[in-house]
Write a protein that holds these residues in place. Structure first.
Motif, PDB file in Angstrom:
ATOM      1  N   VAL A 183     -24.568  24.718 -73.861  1.00  0.00           N
ATOM      2  CA  VAL A 183     -23.910  25.927 -73.366  1.00  0.00           C
ATOM      3  C   VAL A 183     -22.527  26.067 -73.992  1.00  0.00           C
ATOM      4  CG1 VAL A 183     -22.884  27.017 -71.327  1.00  0.00           C
ATOM      5  CG2 VAL A 183     -25.181  26.038 -71.195  1.00  0.00           C
ATOM      6  N   PHE A 184     -21.784  24.974 -74.049  1.00  0.00           N
ATOM      7  CA  PHE A 184     -20.434  25.016 -74.620  1.00  0.00           C
ATOM      8  C   PHE A 184     -20.468  25.402 -76.097  1.00  0.00           C
ATOM      9  CE2 PHE A 184     -17.025  22.860 -76.946  1.00  0.00           C
ATOM     10  CZ  PHE A 184     -15.907  23.410 -76.327  1.00  0.00           C
ATOM     11  N   THR A 185     -21.318  24.716 -76.868  1.00  0.00           N
ATOM     12  CA  THR A 185     -21.356  24.946 -78.311  1.00  0.00           C
ATOM     13  C   THR A 185     -21.806  26.360 -78.658  1.00  0.00           C
ATOM     14  OG1 THR A 185     -21.865  22.599 -78.662  1.00  0.00           O
ATOM     15  CG2 THR A 185     -22.321  24.107 -80.485  1.00  0.00           C
ATOM     16  N   ILE A 186     -22.909  26.793 -78.058  1.00  0.00           N
ATOM     17  CA  ILE A 186     -23.454  28.108 -78.387  1.00  0.00           C
ATOM     18  C   ILE A 186     -22.557  29.223 -77.858  1.00  0.00           C
ATOM     19  CG2 ILE A 186     -25.459  29.637 -78.112  1.00  0.00           C
ATOM     20  CD1 ILE A 186     -27.211  27.141 -77.981  1.00  0.00           C
ATOM     21  N   SER A 187     -21.928  29.002 -76.708  1.00  0.00           N
ATOM     22  CA  SER A 187     -21.030  30.019 -76.149  1.00  0.00           C
ATOM     23  C   SER A 187     -19.768  30.163 -76.987  1.00  0.00           C
ATOM     24  CB  SER A 187     -20.662  29.665 -74.703  1.00  0.00           C
ATOM     25  OG  SER A 187     -21.803  29.673 -73.870  1.00  0.00           O
ATOM     26  N   MET A 188     -19.236  29.052 -77.472  1.00  0.00           N
ATOM     27  CA  MET A 188     -18.052  29.134 -78.339  1.00  0.00           C
ATOM     28  C   MET A 188     -18.400  29.857 -79.644  1.00  0.00           C
ATOM     29  SD  MET A 188     -15.407  27.905 -76.775  1.00  0.00           S
ATOM     30  CE  MET A 188     -14.203  27.503 -78.049  1.00  0.00           C
ATOM     31  N   SER A 225     -18.636  14.230 -64.803  1.00  0.00           N
ATOM     32  CA  SER A 225     -18.176  13.838 -66.134  1.00  0.00           C
ATOM     33  C   SER A 225     -16.872  14.545 -66.468  1.00  0.00           C
ATOM     34  CB  SER A 225     -19.243  14.186 -67.181  1.00  0.00           C
ATOM     35  OG  SER A 225     -18.741  14.048 -68.493  1.00  0.00           O
ATOM     36  N   PRO A 226     -15.791  13.797 -66.642  1.00  0.00           N
ATOM     37  CA  PRO A 226     -14.510  14.418 -67.025  1.00  0.00           C
ATOM     38  C   PRO A 226     -14.608  15.182 -68.342  1.00  0.00           C
ATOM     39  CG  PRO A 226     -14.158  12.169 -66.272  1.00  0.00           C
ATOM     40  CD  PRO A 226     -15.644  12.349 -66.398  1.00  0.00           C
ATOM     41  N   SER A 227     -15.423  14.684 -69.278  1.00  0.00           N
ATOM     42  CA  SER A 227     -15.541  15.362 -70.568  1.00  0.00           C
ATOM     43  C   SER A 227     -16.211  16.718 -70.422  1.00  0.00           C
ATOM     44  CB  SER A 227     -16.316  14.494 -71.566  1.00  0.00           C
ATOM     45  OG  SER A 227     -17.602  14.176 -71.076  1.00  0.00           O
ATOM     46  N   LEU A 228     -17.217  16.809 -69.554  1.00  0.00           N
ATOM     47  CA  LEU A 228     -17.854  18.098 -69.307  1.00  0.00           C
ATOM     48  C   LEU A 228     -16.876  19.049 -68.626  1.00  0.00           C
ATOM     49  CD1 LEU A 228     -21.496  17.229 -68.127  1.00  0.00           C
ATOM     50  CD2 LEU A 228     -20.733  18.010 -70.375  1.00  0.00           C
ATOM     51  N   ALA A 229     -16.068  18.503 -67.728  1.00  0.00           N
ATOM     52  CA  ALA A 229     -15.051  19.327 -67.073  1.00  0.00           C
ATOM     53  C   ALA A 229     -14.061  19.866 -68.095  1.00  0.00           C
ATOM     54  CB  ALA A 229     -14.328  18.511 -66.007  1.00  0.00           C
ATOM     55  N   ASP A 230     -13.701  19.049 -69.082  1.00  0.00           N
ATOM     56  CA  ASP A 230     -12.784  19.504 -70.136  1.00  0.00           C
ATOM     57  C   ASP A 230     -13.427  20.618 -70.964  1.00  0.00           C
ATOM     58  OD1 ASP A 230     -10.862  17.728 -69.344  1.00  0.00           O
ATOM     59  OD2 ASP A 230     -11.360  16.204 -70.848  1.00  0.00           O
ATOM     60  N   MET A 231     -14.715  20.462 -71.284  1.00  0.00           N
ATOM     61  CA  MET A 231     -15.426  21.513 -72.025  1.00  0.00           C
ATOM     62  C   MET A 231     -15.407  22.817 -71.241  1.00  0.00           C
ATOM     63  SD  MET A 231     -18.827  19.703 -73.597  1.00  0.00           S
ATOM     64  CE  MET A 231     -18.735  18.125 -74.447  1.00  0.00           C
ATOM     65  N   LEU A 235     -13.724  26.337 -72.418  1.00  0.00           N
ATOM     66  CA  LEU A 235     -14.531  27.555 -72.518  1.00  0.00           C
ATOM     67  C   LEU A 235     -13.943  28.670 -71.653  1.00  0.00           C
ATOM     68  CD1 LEU A 235     -17.048  28.949 -73.615  1.00  0.00           C
ATOM     69  CD2 LEU A 235     -18.349  27.993 -71.699  1.00  0.00           C
ATOM     70  N   LYS A 236     -13.560  28.356 -70.420  1.00  0.00           N
ATOM     71  CA  LYS A 236     -12.986  29.363 -69.536  1.00  0.00           C
ATOM     72  C   LYS A 236     -11.691  29.933 -70.101  1.00  0.00           C
ATOM     73  CE  LYS A 236     -14.976  27.694 -65.197  1.00  0.00           C
ATOM     74  NZ  LYS A 236     -14.713  27.114 -63.854  1.00  0.00           N
ATOM     75  N   GLU A 237     -10.850  29.050 -70.636  1.00  0.00           N
ATOM     76  CA  GLU A 237      -9.586  29.505 -71.213  1.00  0.00           C
ATOM     77  C   GLU A 237      -9.828  30.400 -72.429  1.00  0.00           C
ATOM     78  OE1 GLU A 237      -5.498  27.662 -73.208  1.00  0.00           O
ATOM     79  OE2 GLU A 237      -6.982  26.331 -72.263  1.00  0.00           O
ATOM     80  N   SER A 238     -10.808  30.044 -73.242  1.00  0.00           N
ATOM     81  CA  SER A 238     -11.117  30.847 -74.434  1.00  0.00           C
ATOM     82  C   SER A 238     -11.643  32.218 -74.043  1.00  0.00           C
ATOM     83  CB  SER A 238     -12.151  30.119 -75.295  1.00  0.00           C
ATOM     84  OG  SER A 238     -11.665  28.864 -75.737  1.00  0.00           O
ATOM     85  N   ILE A 239     -12.479  32.268 -73.017  1.00  0.00           N
ATOM     86  CA  ILE A 239     -13.029  33.543 -72.553  1.00  0.00           C
ATOM     87  C   ILE A 239     -11.933  34.409 -71.942  1.00  0.00           C
ATOM     88  CG2 ILE A 239     -14.599  34.610 -70.877  1.00  0.00           C
ATOM     89  CD1 ILE A 239     -16.470  32.204 -71.307  1.00  0.00           C
ATOM     90  N   GLN A 240     -11.014  33.783 -71.209  1.00  0.00           N
ATOM     91  CA  GLN A 240      -9.895  34.537 -70.625  1.00  0.00           C
ATOM     92  C   GLN A 240      -9.016  35.135 -71.718  1.00  0.00           C
ATOM     93  OE1 GLN A 240      -7.954  31.734 -68.034  1.00  0.00           O
ATOM     94  NE2 GLN A 240      -9.482  31.957 -66.407  1.00  0.00           N
TER      95      GLN A 240
END
Length: 247
Positions: A183-188, A225-231, A235-240
Motif C-alpha cells: 500500500v505504501f509503495t504503490i500509493s507513493m 510495528s513502529p516501521s509500519l507506523a512510520d510508513m 504517506l499521510k504527510e505526503s497526501i496532506q
C-alpha cells in the motif's frame, strides 16, 4: 535438495499468536461440502503461480541501444494477458470478479481471506505493469495520447488495489507487513503520478479517494510495528501536502 515440498493445509496447527493464520478459516457447521485441505492446496498453487509471474517479469519496458528504457505496450499487453489467464484458471472457491465494487464482505466464507489476498495481488501486479508508463511521463514531463491511455490504466488499477488491500489487511494478519508495504509503495507512486500536470486529465476521482483510503490503512499499526507506523505517517504527510498544494 528435494524439488517437492508438502503443501501446508488448514488441518495443520498454524497459529499467529492466539489467532489463526487466516481469520474465518474454520468452516461453519452447515458447510459440509467445504474441504479445508483442497481449498488450501488450491490457494497455495494460485499463490505460487502469482509469485512466479512476479519473478519472471513485472517491468514492462524495452531497452534501447543506448541503454535507456522506454515503456513497451506490447510487453504490458502480454503481462496482462498472463494475469487474466491466471484469474480465469482460479478454482470456484477462490475466484473473484475483477472489480472491488462487487466484492462481497469477508466473513462467513472460509476462503474469504485467501480471496482477498489474491485479489490484492492481482491489482498490485496490474498496477506494476502500467507504472512504467507513468514513470516515462514523469521523466519526460509530457505524454502523448497512447501513453496517457496506459497511464490511465495504472490509476484505475491503483483505485481498485487500495480497497482490496484494506479488506485483506482486516483478515490476513500474517500478511500485514506485505500488504501495508505494498500500500505504501504503490500509493507513493500514485501520488507522484497525480501531481504531474500532464497526467491530471487521466486521474479518476476514485484514485484520489484511494489515496485517502490508503492513509487510513495504517491506523493501529503503531502497536504492531513502529516501521509500519512510520510508513503510515510519511504517506499521510505526503497526501496532506498534495491537498494543500492543489487547494
Amino acid at each position: 535438495m528435494t524439488s517437492f515440498v508438502p503443501v501446508p493445509t488448514g488441518s495443520d496447527h498454524w497459529t499467529w499468536g492466539s489467532s489463526q493464520l487466516f481469520e474465518s478459516s474454520t468452516p461453519s457447521d452447515n458447510d459440509s461440502e467445504f474441504n479445508p485441505e483442497r481449498s488450501d492446496l488450491s490457494y497455495f498453487v494460485a499463490e505460487i503461480a502469482m509469485r512466479k509471474m512476479l519473478q519472471r517479469c513485472t517491468w514492462s519496458t524495452s531497452t534501447l541501444a543506448q541503454g535507456s528504457h522506454v515503456y513497451a505496450p506490447i510487453v504490458a499487453a502480454e503481462l496482462e494477458r498472463q494475469l487474466d489467464e491466471w484469474l480465469q484458471l482460479l478454482p470456484q472457491q477462490l475466484s473473484f470478479r475483477p472489480s472491488s465494487a462487487t466484492r462481497s464482505r469477508p466473513g462467513c466464507d472460509p476462503s474469504s481471506a485467501h480471496v482477498e489476498f489474491l485479489r490484492t495481488q492481482y491489482y498490485a501486479f496490474k498496477a506494476s505493469i502500467y507504472w512504467p508508463a507513468v514513470y516515462e511521463a514523469l521523466t519526460a514531463g509530457e505524454a502523448n495520447s497512447d501513453l496517457l491511455y496506459h497511464c490511465a490504466k495504472f490509476f484505475t488499477s491503483f483505485a481498485e488495489f487500495v480497497p482490496s488491500a484494506v479488506a485483506a489487511i482486516a483478515v490476513c494478519k500474517p500478511n500485514l507487513w506485505t500488504l501495508c508495504t505494498s500500500v505504501f509503495t504503490i500509493s507513493m507512486a500514485a501520488l507522484a503520478g497525480v501531481t504531474e500536470p500532464c497526467l491530471v486529465v487521466v486521474v479518476p476521482r476514485e484514485a484520489i479517494h484511494g489515496l485517502e483510503l490508503a492513509s487510513k490503512a495504517f491506523d493501529g499499526t503503531a502497536e504492531i510495528s513502529p516501521s509500519l507506523a512510520d510508513m503510515g505517517a510519511i504517506l499521510k504527510e505526503s497526501i496532506q501536502r498534495y491537498h494543500h498544494s492543489w487547494m
